[in-house]
Design an enzyme around this catalytic site. Structure first.
Site, PDB file in Angstrom:
ATOM      1  N   GLY A  81      12.161 -35.798  19.806  1.00  0.00           N
ATOM      2  CA  GLY A  81      11.335 -35.120  18.913  1.00  0.00           C
ATOM      3  C   GLY A  81      10.201 -35.815  18.582  1.00  0.00           C
ATOM      4  N   THR A  82      10.543 -36.541  17.733  1.00  0.00           N
ATOM      5  CA  THR A  82       9.734 -37.194  17.025  1.00  0.00           C
ATOM      6  C   THR A  82       8.063 -37.628  17.973  1.00  0.00           C
ATOM      7  OG1 THR A  82      11.055 -38.035  15.280  1.00  0.00           O
ATOM      8  CG2 THR A  82       8.859 -39.685  16.219  1.00  0.00           C
ATOM      9  N   ASN A  95      14.259 -28.101   9.071  1.00  0.00           N
ATOM     10  CA  ASN A  95      15.896 -29.314   9.392  1.00  0.00           C
ATOM     11  C   ASN A  95      17.182 -29.066   7.929  1.00  0.00           C
ATOM     12  OD1 ASN A  95      13.078 -30.395   8.438  1.00  0.00           O
ATOM     13  ND2 ASN A  95      15.015 -32.499   8.293  1.00  0.00           N
ATOM     14  N   GLN A  99      14.382 -27.620  15.083  1.00  0.00           N
ATOM     15  CA  GLN A  99      16.089 -26.911  14.601  1.00  0.00           C
ATOM     16  C   GLN A  99      15.487 -25.539  15.581  1.00  0.00           C
ATOM     17  OE1 GLN A  99      18.342 -28.136  13.500  1.00  0.00           O
ATOM     18  NE2 GLN A  99      17.552 -29.832  12.792  1.00  0.00           N
ATOM     19  N   HIS A 107      19.450 -33.996  21.439  1.00  0.00           N
ATOM     20  CA  HIS A 107      21.070 -33.970  20.259  1.00  0.00           C
ATOM     21  C   HIS A 107      20.971 -33.113  19.408  1.00  0.00           C
ATOM     22  CE1 HIS A 107      19.188 -36.138  16.437  1.00  0.00           C
ATOM     23  NE2 HIS A 107      17.982 -36.035  17.593  1.00  0.00           N
ATOM     24  N   THR A 166       9.820 -45.352  33.340  1.00  0.00           N
ATOM     25  CA  THR A 166      10.917 -44.266  34.313  1.00  0.00           C
ATOM     26  C   THR A 166      12.027 -43.007  33.665  1.00  0.00           C
ATOM     27  OG1 THR A 166      10.889 -46.562  35.435  1.00  0.00           O
ATOM     28  CG2 THR A 166      13.109 -44.482  35.650  1.00  0.00           C
ATOM     29  N   CYS A 196      16.950 -37.975   8.576  1.00  0.00           N
ATOM     30  CA  CYS A 196      15.359 -39.281   9.051  1.00  0.00           C
ATOM     31  C   CYS A 196      15.199 -39.914   7.875  1.00  0.00           C
ATOM     32  CB  CYS A 196      14.483 -38.890   9.306  1.00  0.00           C
ATOM     33  SG  CYS A 196      14.950 -38.065  11.247  1.00  0.00           S
TER      34      CYS A 196
END
Length: 382
Positions: A71-72, A149, A177, A199, A235, A323
């Site tokens: 997401g970052t 979040n 979220q 995740h 890739t 985080c």
């Protein structure tokens, strides 16, 4: 020791069905999707299948899905692209965004970009009239998260997107979220860019998506090969892409029923804590929030002390965003809502998930009550 995991906003465990789907792509279908031979083309087809599943879930087109690492990365790609493609140097956002947005904005501010943050009220909600006033001819992009979040509070993204569309300004939402917790239909909401990460919904870490609406200007963050229709070089992470596709397929079948069950468990946990432990308070709006999250202030108690005591009992929760763990500073989200630094540092986030049971929640609350009573007995008398 039994483990009761109440930190699903930080990450979720990989669903067993997702893991099973991924395994062959480490040793059987291990080809590079860019390779012309059979093994490579087989991998390419599975990437396409996952892209299709995600696009159907979000109600958008396959070619609007760009696979990223997280997401970052997706957040950074959307915002930096908007600055480059528009040539403008102004970003409108909120005071309660995830650090993936806040830290990027801090860095950009040092480089001459104007950052205009909307305030939130005591419930964590924004004023749309303030947004209207902040958008001007210098605005490159508006970036507002869909669901917070830390508190779970939901912003009115549908209305924000329409305002931005009417004003001719690009709009990005961090929906990390929100995915799997509230319905999202991108065919009905004029969002230009949307970020998500696997995740948070039982797919593996290290795989994310950036939705880029067809027709919205975009320049890639990572350059190199021609992967992802030249929008993100590197890739493809085939096993994780396949896993994310499977996780989305599971959500498509279970989301409504699952969220109803999780909301009931969240309400049970919350009701018991607020009614049975004195001097506790819910942080954030009670109605406009995702169904799994409860952020509670245990007044006068250091959250870190409480969390360590709970961890010794096998109960996993957090003081806020994973985080920012390790920071001695109070939550920026909670202080932006008007909490004192002391109350912000006394707050704990409980975020429930697919695998939690009522028996676990009852046990966890019993232990939370014991921990709070023990800690308060050791506190110096005022």
């Amino acid at each position: 020791m039994r483990l009761i995991y109440l930190d699903n906003n930080a990450t979720t465990p990989v669903d067993p069905e997702v893991l099973k789907e991924m395994v062959p792509f480490f040793s059987v279908y291990y080809g590079n999707p860019s390779s012309p031979h059979r093994l490579g083309q087989e991998a390419k087809q599975y990437v396409k299948k996952a892209r299709n599943a995600i696009a159907r879930f979000l109600c958008c087109q396959e070619e609007e899905i760009v696979f990223t690492s997280c997401g970052t990365e997706s957040n950074n790609a959307a915002i930096l692209s908007a600055l480059r493609t528009t040539g403008k140097k102004r970003i409108v956002t909120t005071s309660t965004e995830h650090s993936a947005i806040q830290e990027l904005c801090l860095d950009l501010e040092k480089r001459g970009v104007e950052i205009d943050k909307m305030a939130v009220n005591s419930l964590g909600l924004i004023d749309l009239e303030e947004l209207e006033k902040k958008i001007n001819e210098h605005t490159a992009i508006v970036s507002v998260m869909w669901a917070n979040n830390e508190t779970g509070v939901i912003f009115p993204v549908e209305q924000i997107a329409k305002i931005c569309k009417e004003r001719g300004v690009l709009f990005h939402t961090d929906a990390v979220q929100a995915i799997g917790k509230i319905p999202i239909d991108l065919s009905q909401v004029p969002i230009d860019f949307l970020s998500l990460t696997g995740h948070k919904f039982y797919a593996p870490k290290g795989i994310g998506v950036l939705f880029v609406r067809k027709g919205s200007p975009f320049e890639p963050l990572i350059r190199g090969g021609s992967q992802e229709m030249r929008r993100r070089a590197g890739t493809e992470n085939v096993p994780s892409i396949v896993g994310m596709g499977k996780a989305i397929a599971i959500l498509s079948q279970r989301m409504d029923e699952e969220n109803k069950r999780i909301r009931a468990l969240r309400d049970l946990l919350e009701t018991r804590i607020l009614s049975e432990i004195p001097f506790t308070k819910l942080n954030g709006d009670r109605e406009y929030r995702i169904p799994n999250t409860s952020n509670i202030c245990f007044k006068g108690i250091d959250a870190e002390t409480l969390l360590l005591d709970l961890d010794q009992k096998g109960i996993c929760a957090s003081g806020g965003s994973a985080c920012t763990t390790g920071s001695l500073k109070p939550s920026k989200v909670l202080t932006a809502m008007g909490l004192s630094p002391l109350d912000a540092k006394s707050s704990v986030r409980f975020s429930l998930g697919r695998h939690n049971t009522e028996e676990e929640i009852q046990f966890a609350v019993d232990e939370i009550i014991k921990s709070v009573e023990k800690i308060r007995k050791t506190m110096p008398k005022s």
